[in-house]
Design an enzyme around this catalytic site. Structure first.
Site, PDB file in Angstrom:
ATOM      1  N   ARG A   1       0.857  -1.176   0.000  1.00 43.35           N
ATOM      2  CA  ARG A   1       0.000   0.000   0.000  1.00 43.35           C
ATOM      3  C   ARG A   1       0.900   1.234   0.000  1.00 43.35           C
ATOM      4  O   ARG A   1       2.047   1.176   0.435  1.00 43.35           O
ATOM      5  CB  ARG A   1      -0.898   0.031   1.237  1.00 43.35           C
ATOM      6  CG  ARG A   1      -1.893  -1.118   1.341  1.00 43.35           C
ATOM      7  CD  ARG A   1      -2.732  -0.968   2.599  1.00 43.35           C
ATOM      8  NE  ARG A   1      -3.750  -2.014   2.716  1.00 43.35           N
ATOM      9  CZ  ARG A   1      -3.585  -3.149   3.394  1.00 43.35           C
ATOM     10  NH1 ARG A   1      -2.446  -3.376   4.024  1.00 43.35           N
ATOM     11  NH2 ARG A   1      -4.546  -4.046   3.440  1.00 43.35           N
TER      12      ARG A   1
ATOM     13  N   LYS B   1      -2.740  -2.271   7.717  1.00 45.72           N
ATOM     14  CA  LYS B   1      -3.944  -1.802   8.396  1.00 45.72           C
ATOM     15  C   LYS B   1      -4.171  -2.605   9.670  1.00 45.72           C
ATOM     16  O   LYS B   1      -3.890  -3.798   9.731  1.00 45.72           O
ATOM     17  CB  LYS B   1      -5.164  -1.927   7.476  1.00 45.72           C
ATOM     18  CG  LYS B   1      -5.153  -0.943   6.313  1.00 45.72           C
ATOM     19  CD  LYS B   1      -6.437  -1.046   5.515  1.00 45.72           C
ATOM     20  CE  LYS B   1      -6.473  -0.003   4.401  1.00 45.72           C
ATOM     21  NZ  LYS B   1      -7.714  -0.111   3.609  1.00 45.72           N
TER      22      LYS B   1
ATOM     23  N   HIS C   1      -1.829   2.806  -6.436  1.00 48.24           N
ATOM     24  CA  HIS C   1      -2.800   1.722  -6.264  1.00 48.24           C
ATOM     25  C   HIS C   1      -2.881   0.848  -7.513  1.00 48.24           C
ATOM     26  O   HIS C   1      -3.160  -0.349  -7.427  1.00 48.24           O
ATOM     27  CB  HIS C   1      -4.172   2.295  -5.928  1.00 48.24           C
ATOM     28  CG  HIS C   1      -5.123   1.274  -5.386  1.00 48.24           C
ATOM     29  ND1 HIS C   1      -4.861   0.538  -4.258  1.00 48.24           N
ATOM     30  CD2 HIS C   1      -6.336   0.854  -5.825  1.00 48.24           C
ATOM     31  CE1 HIS C   1      -5.862  -0.293  -4.017  1.00 48.24           C
ATOM     32  NE2 HIS C   1      -6.773  -0.111  -4.959  1.00 48.24           N
TER      33      HIS C   1
ATOM     34  N   ARG D   1      -0.202  -1.751  -7.176  1.00 45.43           N
ATOM     35  CA  ARG D   1      -0.614  -2.791  -6.222  1.00 45.43           C
ATOM     36  C   ARG D   1      -1.647  -3.714  -6.859  1.00 45.43           C
ATOM     37  O   ARG D   1      -1.581  -4.937  -6.701  1.00 45.43           O
ATOM     38  CB  ARG D   1      -1.181  -2.131  -4.963  1.00 45.43           C
ATOM     39  CG  ARG D   1      -1.753  -3.089  -3.915  1.00 45.43           C
ATOM     40  CD  ARG D   1      -2.080  -2.314  -2.649  1.00 45.43           C
ATOM     41  NE  ARG D   1      -3.060  -2.963  -1.804  1.00 45.43           N
ATOM     42  CZ  ARG D   1      -2.774  -3.857  -0.863  1.00 45.43           C
ATOM     43  NH1 ARG D   1      -1.531  -4.253  -0.678  1.00 45.43           N
ATOM     44  NH2 ARG D   1      -3.754  -4.371  -0.115  1.00 45.43           N
TER      45      ARG D   1
ATOM     46  N   HIS E   1      -4.997  -8.651   3.335  1.00 47.61           N
ATOM     47  CA  HIS E   1      -6.440  -8.543   3.513  1.00 47.61           C
ATOM     48  C   HIS E   1      -6.887  -9.464   4.640  1.00 47.61           C
ATOM     49  O   HIS E   1      -6.574 -10.654   4.638  1.00 47.61           O
ATOM     50  CB  HIS E   1      -7.181  -8.939   2.225  1.00 47.61           C
ATOM     51  CG  HIS E   1      -7.059  -7.924   1.145  1.00 47.61           C
ATOM     52  ND1 HIS E   1      -7.292  -8.220  -0.185  1.00 47.61           N
ATOM     53  CD2 HIS E   1      -6.728  -6.606   1.178  1.00 47.61           C
ATOM     54  CE1 HIS E   1      -7.116  -7.127  -0.914  1.00 47.61           C
ATOM     55  NE2 HIS E   1      -6.772  -6.145  -0.117  1.00 47.61           N
TER      56      HIS E   1
ATOM     57  N   TYR F   1     -11.111  -7.257  -5.118  1.00 49.58           N
ATOM     58  CA  TYR F   1      -9.971  -6.443  -5.518  1.00 49.58           C
ATOM     59  C   TYR F   1      -9.283  -6.992  -6.753  1.00 49.58           C
ATOM     60  O   TYR F   1      -8.758  -6.245  -7.574  1.00 49.58           O
ATOM     61  CB  TYR F   1      -8.988  -6.415  -4.345  1.00 49.58           C
ATOM     62  CG  TYR F   1      -7.806  -5.500  -4.505  1.00 49.58           C
ATOM     63  CD1 TYR F   1      -6.629  -5.950  -5.059  1.00 49.58           C
ATOM     64  CD2 TYR F   1      -7.873  -4.175  -4.095  1.00 49.58           C
ATOM     65  CE1 TYR F   1      -5.546  -5.131  -5.204  1.00 49.58           C
ATOM     66  CE2 TYR F   1      -6.790  -3.332  -4.225  1.00 49.58           C
ATOM     67  CZ  TYR F   1      -5.636  -3.818  -4.779  1.00 49.58           C
ATOM     68  OH  TYR F   1      -4.558  -2.996  -4.923  1.00 49.58           O
TER      69      TYR F   1
END
Length: 301
Positions: free
Chosen positions: A143, A167, A236, A239, A262, A271
């Site tokens: 990211r 995250k 992005h 990625r 994820h 995604y």
């Protein structure tokens, strides 16, 4: 309606853009109500079924879920105002929901095109840094925040690994490809001339401090323009290209989920994408009743 829009502008201090959008939404509703049989001529006549029919009309007209949600927000706000003024007894839009919009995905770049765009010798230390950043984004699927937050102690070029904090403060260990390692080694040999003393960041700005996300975005877009890319480059997209190319080659959704960081595999399914030919190959190879190469027609047909 005019009184409500004045209320938005003066008492609620909404922006002219918001007021203009609400005006369009309410005028469109008013026009639609006048075309119904029988026509609805008073705001106190509007029922929840009428709002639902209006939402269906907007959906058939090609309005996106997001646009319809804004229209419902305008109607709800208007009826809250009418309730306060004691002009109506209920808010007919309160329990109406907009249809969900499909999630827009970034377009993955072609692998050959990325090879061309990244296969350029940098002209100066900043371009060496840029190439190292872009190679790492594509090589390891980072990211943007993980890239800019990366410190020297988390990068091991000998073993070809990078440890990132994603995250939810979840840490993951990722492989770093051969091309990315070479670009990083080149950048690290030049980094000392730019980096401020005791600065731990792998990637620094011209001022010697940790590079910002905006700078990375701007530099990647500039890189694409300079190299003649046929689409706008952004972090992005790299990625997404990492995930798409890896999934198309391996078919291992779980592995891609782990590499992307994820928590839920459903996010990975949204995604990334597999083209139908790949799905057909997987089906032919795996399903016990699929038609095999060289086999005759299905006897049960």
């Amino acid at each position: 309606m005019t009184a409500y829009l004045d209320h938005l502008a003066t008492e609620r201090r909404q922006s002219p853009h918001t007021c203009s959008g609400y005006r369009r939404d309410l005028e469109r509703l008013m026009s639609w109500l006048g075309e119904q049989t029988p026509a609805i001529t008073g705001w106190d006549e509007l029922q929840i079924e009428d709002v639902r029919r209006h939402v269906a009309f907007l959906n058939r007209s090609g309005q996106s879920g997001r646009s319809i949600a804004r229209t419902l927000s305008a109607i709800r706000g208007f009826y809250d105002y009418l309730l306060r003024e004691r002009r109506v007894r209920a808010n007919p839009a309160l329990d109406v929901r907009a249809p969900k919009s499909g999630r827009r995905l970034p377009v993955a770049a072609d692998a050959d095109q990325l090879g061309y765009l990244l296969g350029v010798a940098p002209d100066d230390p900043l371009e060496a840094r840029d190439l190292a950043m872009f190679e790492l984004l594509y090589s390891s699927g980072l990211r943007l925040s993980e890239l800019t937050g990366l410190d020297l102690g988390r990068l091991d070029l000998v073993s070809g690994e990078v440890r990132v904090l994603g995250k939810g403060s979840r840490e993951r260990l990722l492989p770093v490809g051969r091309k990315a390692r070479a670009a990083l080694q080149h950048w690290l040999s030049l980094r000392g001339a730019l980096a401020a003393t005791a600065e731990p960041a792998v990637f620094v700005s011209q001022r010697g401090q940790r590079i910002s996300t905006r700078s990375v975005q701007a530099r990647l877009e500039r890189w694409g323009l300079k190299q003649g890319a046929d689409q706008r480059l952004h972090p992005h997209m790299l990625r997404h290209s990492f995930a798409s190319h890896l999934l198309e080659s391996s078919g291992d959704l779980r592995a891609v989920q782990e590499l992307l960081g994820h928590a839920d595999i459903a996010t990975t399914q949204i995604y990334t994408h597999l083209d139908f030919q790949h799905l057909s190959r997987v089906y032919d190879q795996a399903h016990p009743r699929a038609r095999r190469r060289g086999s005759g027609p299905d006897e049960s047909s």
